[in-house]
Design an enzyme around this catalytic site. Structure first.
Site, PDB file in Angstrom:
ATOM      1  N   ASP A 420       0.819  -1.220   0.000  1.00  0.00           N
ATOM      2  CA  ASP A 420       0.000   0.000   0.000  1.00  0.00           C
ATOM      3  C   ASP A 420       0.846   1.261   0.000  1.00  0.00           C
ATOM      4  O   ASP A 420       0.395   2.306  -0.464  1.00  0.00           O
ATOM      5  CB  ASP A 420      -1.044   0.001   1.123  1.00  0.00           C
ATOM      6  CG  ASP A 420      -0.470  -0.214   2.496  1.00  0.00           C
ATOM      7  OD1 ASP A 420       0.756  -0.361   2.625  1.00  0.00           O
ATOM      8  OD2 ASP A 420      -1.251  -0.234   3.460  1.00  0.00           O
TER       9      ASP A 420
HETATM   10  C1  LAN Z   1       3.587  -1.251  10.121  1.00  0.00           C
HETATM   11  C2  LAN Z   1       3.687   0.148   9.714  1.00  0.00           C
HETATM   12  C3  LAN Z   1       3.078   0.467   8.398  1.00  0.00           C
HETATM   13  C4  LAN Z   1       1.887  -0.397   8.100  1.00  0.00           C
HETATM   14  C5  LAN Z   1       0.957   0.146   7.004  1.00  0.00           C
HETATM   15  C6  LAN Z   1       1.689   0.511   5.722  1.00  0.00           C
HETATM   16  C7  LAN Z   1       0.274   1.412   7.513  1.00  0.00           C
HETATM   17  C8  LAN Z   1      -0.128  -0.878   6.716  1.00  0.00           C
HETATM   18  O1  LAN Z   1      -1.067  -0.376   5.821  1.00  0.00           O
HETATM   19  C9  LAN Z   1       0.447  -2.221   6.355  1.00  0.00           C
HETATM   20  C10 LAN Z   1       1.284  -2.762   7.510  1.00  0.00           C
HETATM   21  C11 LAN Z   1       2.428  -1.830   7.946  1.00  0.00           C
HETATM   22  C12 LAN Z   1       3.540  -1.960   6.930  1.00  0.00           C
HETATM   23  C13 LAN Z   1       3.015  -2.214   9.292  1.00  0.00           C
HETATM   24  C14 LAN Z   1       3.061  -3.639   9.690  1.00  0.00           C
HETATM   25  C15 LAN Z   1       3.497  -3.936  11.143  1.00  0.00           C
HETATM   26  C16 LAN Z   1       4.578  -2.985  11.628  1.00  0.00           C
HETATM   27  C17 LAN Z   1       5.770  -3.129  10.714  1.00  0.00           C
HETATM   28  C18 LAN Z   1       3.990  -1.574  11.538  1.00  0.00           C
HETATM   29  C19 LAN Z   1       2.736  -1.384  12.358  1.00  0.00           C
HETATM   30  C20 LAN Z   1       5.075  -0.755  12.204  1.00  0.00           C
HETATM   31  C21 LAN Z   1       5.595  -1.646  13.349  1.00  0.00           C
HETATM   32  C22 LAN Z   1       5.050  -3.075  13.099  1.00  0.00           C
HETATM   33  C23 LAN Z   1       6.120  -4.134  13.461  1.00  0.00           C
HETATM   34  C24 LAN Z   1       5.569  -5.518  13.232  1.00  0.00           C
HETATM   35  C25 LAN Z   1       6.556  -3.921  14.916  1.00  0.00           C
HETATM   36  C26 LAN Z   1       7.463  -4.960  15.480  1.00  0.00           C
HETATM   37  C27 LAN Z   1       6.684  -5.995  16.181  1.00  0.00           C
HETATM   38  C28 LAN Z   1       6.577  -7.267  15.787  1.00  0.00           C
HETATM   39  C29 LAN Z   1       5.465  -8.071  16.300  1.00  0.00           C
HETATM   40  C30 LAN Z   1       7.548  -7.891  14.857  1.00  0.00           C
END
Ligand code: LAN
Length: 682
Positions: A420
């Site tokens: 996205d």
């Molecule tokens: C994110 C940040 C961005 C987010 C969007 C692009 C907003 C979304 O539309 C798709 C998923 C995504 C890329 C996403 C997935 C999970 C993340 C990477 C996070 C919320 C930021 C931090 C999180 C990550 C998994 C944190 C570390 C924790 C774990 C359980 C590994």
């Protein structure tokens, strides 16, 4: 604090400038807002927003919230002997204490009222490593919570991993993460290469640390901590008996019998394992780690593997280049927020924020003003400079999808493209290219579209980073205990909607390009969204709270596939939204929605959710509906004198449990919603 109380930061000053509006008795008025009031709100909103744009053309902001990140960072500073400065130390302490709950513990995210052993024990240890005295009143309360709830023995596994490296827990108290799994043939169902990239990149360094039993010596400070976080003498604890000991608050799912069997098998393997094979497996794991480090310029995909890979390098060679480079990038995850110094959930959210900012500004009638034009020019520069230009080297060998043409969440140096983010980046790039002096080449824009098409899943939807690589059966083997649904990159409503919108934009920008493929992709995507719509007309969101967010994406996604706005699916979605509008014209959805998986009202309407609802209504042809007038009035009245909107409850989410802060959402979406509303009344 009860889940239904308002977090204290929602009480930030609201000083509405209500030119053209009478306050407060017309708050419930169902009449359109005078154009002059809208123009004034947009003027001030835009001026404020432009004033906080970064030098590089991006918008960025606080991306904190999860409470397990900073403790991991602090543990790394202690393990690798890289103490923070005195100012950093004091601000980190302030952050931990600002998140402490009344019961003494700390929750999974800063606004969680339920404390968890996972985050409480990690926070306590971090505070002690930051030299806080154990007899400080807050420390005593935190320690009491830990000791009253089963001690560190009852923490979720990721806390135990960190404690092991700190020599505050023993590796035989963990279920193995076998490095040998990486020697399985790539097609083997249990090969970690099939996992969601975040899980895969976290378990990689864990396998290395486990395989080498990495830990620091137990110095007097560690000895002291041992007596604080356990209720029995450390030497007498039989850690192997506590592999499944878990504080009920830390448990987000029950372990399946298959996982018990798999754990037993892995323990048997561990007892018999061959040192030669272990060495080969560790070398392979290290190659994967090095590949991730190189292809992200040592930023790594996220904060957790950023810390863990740093630890791997430290134990591998504290004088080595890998360790030194790690400490050049790791501090870039730190963020000085209003509540202290924290570790952000990503190296930044710049691309994401900037792509939305562009679309928001473009949606206002002020897009032609000099303030807007200057901001947009700069923003275009950021978007152009941060598109990913190359696939990573040896991508198949290292389980990476293609990257060329994609956009990441943060920046090109990080480089992991996201479905996205690619779509929002593409939409923003196309929206601005006509006025760009040095536009992105058509070739690269076409590559974005090819990439988006290549990401589509067989179910018609789009996942977050890659195509879905395995089935949900593998969740049974999720070893994290605290996070649900982290093993698979599923198709999501939001990602699907964004990709469909980008494909729609692509058809207008490049008529005739991949026509058949794009049409088919849109039809399949449309079906996916239809299937995900709930009986009540809503869509459940996964990456923000929750049904207001999901419904915005659901509706905009369907519209992008050519469904008319009077179609029943769209009208049902709008009816759902109208059902949840507050008396004051706003929408407020509580994060409990994500946990309970049905709409839970927040007692106070929130600007962000009101904006999502208004954006949905406007695109669905309801800008003239009294509900839209009331929503717009709510947003105008909530605006501060400086043009900003007040900080409210956090709305970003992941894995259904953890809130994360998007500092710019309230600005972007209020502008976007008021822009669409104003245009519809022009
Ligand atoms: C994110 C940040 C961005 C987010 C969007 C692009 C907003 C979304 O539309 C798709 C998923 C995504 C890329 C996403 C997935 C999970 C993340 C990477 C996070 C919320 C930021 C931090 C999180 C990550 C998994 C944190 C570390 C924790 C774990 C359980 C590994």
């Amino acid at each position: 604090m009860s889940p239904y109380e308002t977090p204290s930061n929602t009480h930030a000053v609201i000083t509405p400038d209500c030119s053209g509006l009478q306050q407060p008795h017309d708050a419930f008025s169902t009449q359109p807002i005078p154009q002059s009031a809208l123009t004034d709100a947009l003027d001030r909103g835009l001026a404020f927003f432009a004033s906080i744009q970064e030098e590089d053309g991006s918008w960025c902001g606080d991306y904190g919230g999860p409470m397990f990140l900073l403790p991991m960072y602090v543990a790394a500073t202690a393990i690798c002997k890289r103490p923070p400065s005195e100012t950093q130390r004091a601000e980190m302490v302030r952050y931990f204490l600002s998140a402490q709950n009344a019961d003494g513990g700390v929750g999974i995210h800063a606004e969680a009222d339920e404390s968890m052993m996972f985050t409480t024990v990690l926070s306590y240890v971090a505070l002690r490593l930051l030299d806080e005295a154990p007899d400080r009143e807050e420390m005593a309360r935190m320690r009491r919570w830990i000791r009253d709830h089963g001690s560190a023995l009852a923490a979720a596994s990721w806390a135990k991993w960190i404690l092991c490296v700190l020599h505050l827990y023993e590796y035989d108290g963990l279920h193995p993460i076998l490095p040998e799994l990486y020697l399985l043939p790539a097609q083997a169902p249990l090969h970690p290469g099939h996992l969601w990239c975040h899980a895969r990149q976290v378990y990689l360094p864990m396998a290395y640390l486990y395989g080498t039993r990495a830990k620091i010596p137990a110095d007097p400070r560690i000895q002291a901590l041992r007596s604080e976080i356990y209720t029995q003498p450390y030497e007498r604890i039989r850690f192997a008996k506590h592999r499944d000991t878990l504080c009920p608050n830390d448990r987000s799912y029950t372990l399946s019998p298959f996982a018990h069997l798999a754990n037993a098998a892995m323990h048997a393997f561990e007892r018999l394992h061959s040192p030669v094979l272990r060495k080969r497996a560790l070398d392979e794991v290290k190659r994967h780690i090095d590949h991730e480090d190189r292809s992200t310029n040592f930023i790594r995909i996220g904060p957790v593997n950023a810390v863990l890979n740093t630890l791997v390098h430290y134990f591998d060679n504290p004088q080595g280049a890998g360790h030194l480079r790690s400490w050049e990038t790791l501090p870039t995850y730190l963020w000085q927020g209003h509540d202290g110094l924290k570790m952000n959930g990503y190296n930044s959210c710049k691309l994401w924020d900037t792509a939305f900012a562009v679309q928001a500004i473009q949606a206002t009638p002020h897009a032609e003003t000099s303030t807007a034009q200057a901001a947009l020019q700069q923003a275009y520069r950021y978007i152009k400079n941060n598109q990913v230009l190359e696939d990573v080297p040896e991508k198949d060998r290292y389980f990476r999808h293609a990257s060329r043409g994609g956009w990441p969440f943060s920046d090109r140096l990080h480089g992991w493209p996201i479905t996205d983010c690619t779509s929002e980046g593409f939409k923003a790039a196309v929206a601005l290219e006509a006025q760009a002096t040095d536009p992105i080449s058509e070739d690269l824009l076409r590559d974005s579209i090819r990439l988006i098409l290549s990401f589509q899943n067989p179910d018609g939807g789009w996942a977050s980073y890659e195509r879905q690589r395995t089935g949900s059966w593998i969740e049974r083997f999720n070893p994290s205990q605290a996070f649900r649904d982290i093993m698979v990159d599923y198709s999501y409503t939001e990602c699907t909607s964004a990709c469909l919108q980008a494909l729609d934009t692509a058809q207008q920008r490049f008529p005739g390009f991949l026509t058949g493929q794009i049409e088919r992709a849109k039809q399949r995507g449309q079906q996916f969204l239809r299937d995900k719509q709930r009986e009540d007309g809503s869509w459940e969101g996964s990456w923000a709270v929750c049904f207001t967010y999901g419904t915005w994406f659901g509706v905009w996604g369907l519209l992008a596939t050519g469904i008319p706005s009077d179609a029943p699916a769209i009208q049902k979605a709008c009816a759902f939204l109208l059902d949840h509008q507050h008396q004051d014209g706003g929408w407020g959805e509580h994060y409990q929605s994500c946990l309970q998986r049905h709409y839970v009202d927040h007692p106070n309407a929130q600007a962000v959710q009101t904006a999502w609802a208004l954006m949905t209504l406007c695109k669905a042809g309801h800008a003239q509906h009294p509900a839209a007038h009331r929503a717009a009035r709510f947003l105008v009245q909530r605006q501060q004198a400086d043009g900003d909107w007040p900080r409210e409850a956090m709305v970003g989410v992941f894995n259904k449990t953890t809130l994360i802060n998007y500092e710019n959402y309230r600005r972007t979406f209020c502008l976007w919603a008021l822009g669409l509303y104003t245009q519809a009344h022009a």
